[in-house]
Design a protein around this motif. Structure first.
Motif, mmCIF file in Angstrom:
data_model
loop_
_atom_site.group_PDB
_atom_site.id
_atom_site.type_symbol
_atom_site.label_atom_id
_atom_site.label_comp_id
_atom_site.label_asym_id
_atom_site.label_seq_id
_atom_site.Cartn_x
_atom_site.Cartn_y
_atom_site.Cartn_z
ATOM 1 N N VAL A 11 -37.464 36.200 -28.342
ATOM 2 C CA VAL A 11 -38.854 36.525 -28.011
ATOM 3 C C VAL A 11 -39.136 37.947 -28.462
ATOM 4 N N GLN A 12 -40.339 38.193 -28.889
ATOM 5 C CA GLN A 12 -40.713 39.525 -29.336
ATOM 6 C C GLN A 12 -41.012 40.437 -28.150
ATOM 7 N N PRO A 13 -40.806 41.720 -28.314
ATOM 8 C CA PRO A 13 -41.174 42.656 -27.239
ATOM 9 C C PRO A 13 -42.627 42.460 -26.837
ATOM 10 N N ARG A 84 -44.029 40.514 -20.492
ATOM 11 C CA ARG A 84 -43.920 41.891 -21.018
ATOM 12 C C ARG A 84 -42.456 42.268 -21.190
ATOM 13 N N VAL A 85 -41.717 41.403 -21.852
ATOM 14 C CA VAL A 85 -40.285 41.640 -22.016
ATOM 15 C C VAL A 85 -40.033 42.840 -22.916
ATOM 16 N N LYS A 86 -38.864 43.447 -22.701
ATOM 17 C CA LYS A 86 -38.463 44.641 -23.440
ATOM 18 C C LYS A 86 -37.109 44.372 -24.110
ATOM 19 N N PRO A 87 -36.767 45.115 -25.132
ATOM 20 C CA PRO A 87 -35.450 44.931 -25.763
ATOM 21 C C PRO A 87 -34.304 45.053 -24.761
ATOM 22 N N GLU A 88 -34.460 45.888 -23.774
ATOM 23 C CA GLU A 88 -33.399 46.058 -22.769
ATOM 24 C C GLU A 88 -33.254 44.865 -21.825
ATOM 25 N N ASP A 89 -34.146 43.882 -21.951
ATOM 26 C CA ASP A 89 -34.001 42.642 -21.194
ATOM 27 C C ASP A 89 -33.053 41.672 -21.885
ATOM 28 N N GLY A 113 -24.819 30.205 -18.433
ATOM 29 C CA GLY A 113 -25.855 31.145 -18.823
ATOM 30 C C GLY A 113 -26.717 30.650 -19.959
ATOM 31 N N THR A 114 -27.836 31.346 -20.125
ATOM 32 C CA THR A 114 -28.715 31.103 -21.257
ATOM 33 C C THR A 114 -29.070 32.460 -21.870
ATOM 34 N N LEU A 115 -28.985 32.545 -23.195
ATOM 35 C CA LEU A 115 -29.145 33.827 -23.871
ATOM 36 C C LEU A 115 -30.628 34.115 -24.122
ATOM 37 N N VAL A 116 -31.029 35.313 -23.742
ATOM 38 C CA VAL A 116 -32.371 35.811 -24.031
ATOM 39 C C VAL A 116 -32.230 37.012 -24.951
ATOM 40 N N THR A 117 -32.887 36.943 -26.096
ATOM 41 C CA THR A 117 -32.864 38.045 -27.051
ATOM 42 C C THR A 117 -34.283 38.524 -27.267
ATOM 43 N N VAL A 118 -34.499 39.799 -26.999
ATOM 44 C CA VAL A 118 -35.826 40.392 -27.188
ATOM 45 C C VAL A 118 -35.754 41.295 -28.414
ATOM 46 N N SER A 119 -36.420 40.861 -29.466
ATOM 47 C CA SER A 119 -36.344 41.600 -30.719
ATOM 48 C C SER A 119 -37.528 41.240 -31.603
ATOM 49 N N SER A 120 -37.941 42.205 -32.404
ATOM 50 C CA SER A 120 -39.010 41.950 -33.358
ATOM 51 C C SER A 120 -38.418 41.585 -34.721
#
Length: 120
Positions: A11-13, A84-89, A113-120
């Motif tokens: 997901v994007q920031p 409003r996710v952030k990269p640190e999430d 677990g399930t992986l969440v990646t916050v990145s543009s």
């Protein structure tokens, strides 16, 4: 007791994502269920916890105002709405039975677990 987390992804920031925690072989109604996360190189931390009845909720300061935990006992599922996710999430998110006493802690039953990646 089995818990299965799902819904992770890229997901994007600033974007949103909803995680689900489905229970099998037991009824969620009587348990407090929470979300925990572990980022690479960091310790696992409690993110949120929702009590059984009443459904009082607790949040880590880092997600307060952005994440919302909820439960649907008819579907035997707990959700974590992440806004409003952030990269640190970025982390692997786990659901587990939980408790609260100044901090959110696990009471022993963990799901995958399930992986969440916050990145543009």
């Amino acid at each position: 007791v089995q818990l299965q987390a799902s819904g992770g992804g890229l997901v994007q920031p600033g974007g949103s994502l909803r995680l689900s925690c489905a229970a099998s072989r037991f009824t969620l109604d009587y348990y407090a269920i929470g979300w925990f996360r572990q980022a690479p190189g960091k310790e696992r931390e409690g993110v949120s916890c929702i009590m059984s009845s009443p459904s009082v909720t607790y949040y880590a300061d880092s997600v307060k105002g952005r994440f919302t935990i909820s439960r649907d006992n008819r579907k035997n599922t707990v959700y974590l709405q992440m806004n409003r996710v952030k990269p640190e999430d970025t982390a692997v998110y786990y659901c587990a039975t939980c408790g609260y006493g100044a901090t959110i802690y696990s009471t022993g039953y963990w799901g995958q677990g399930t992986l969440v990646t916050v990145s543009s």
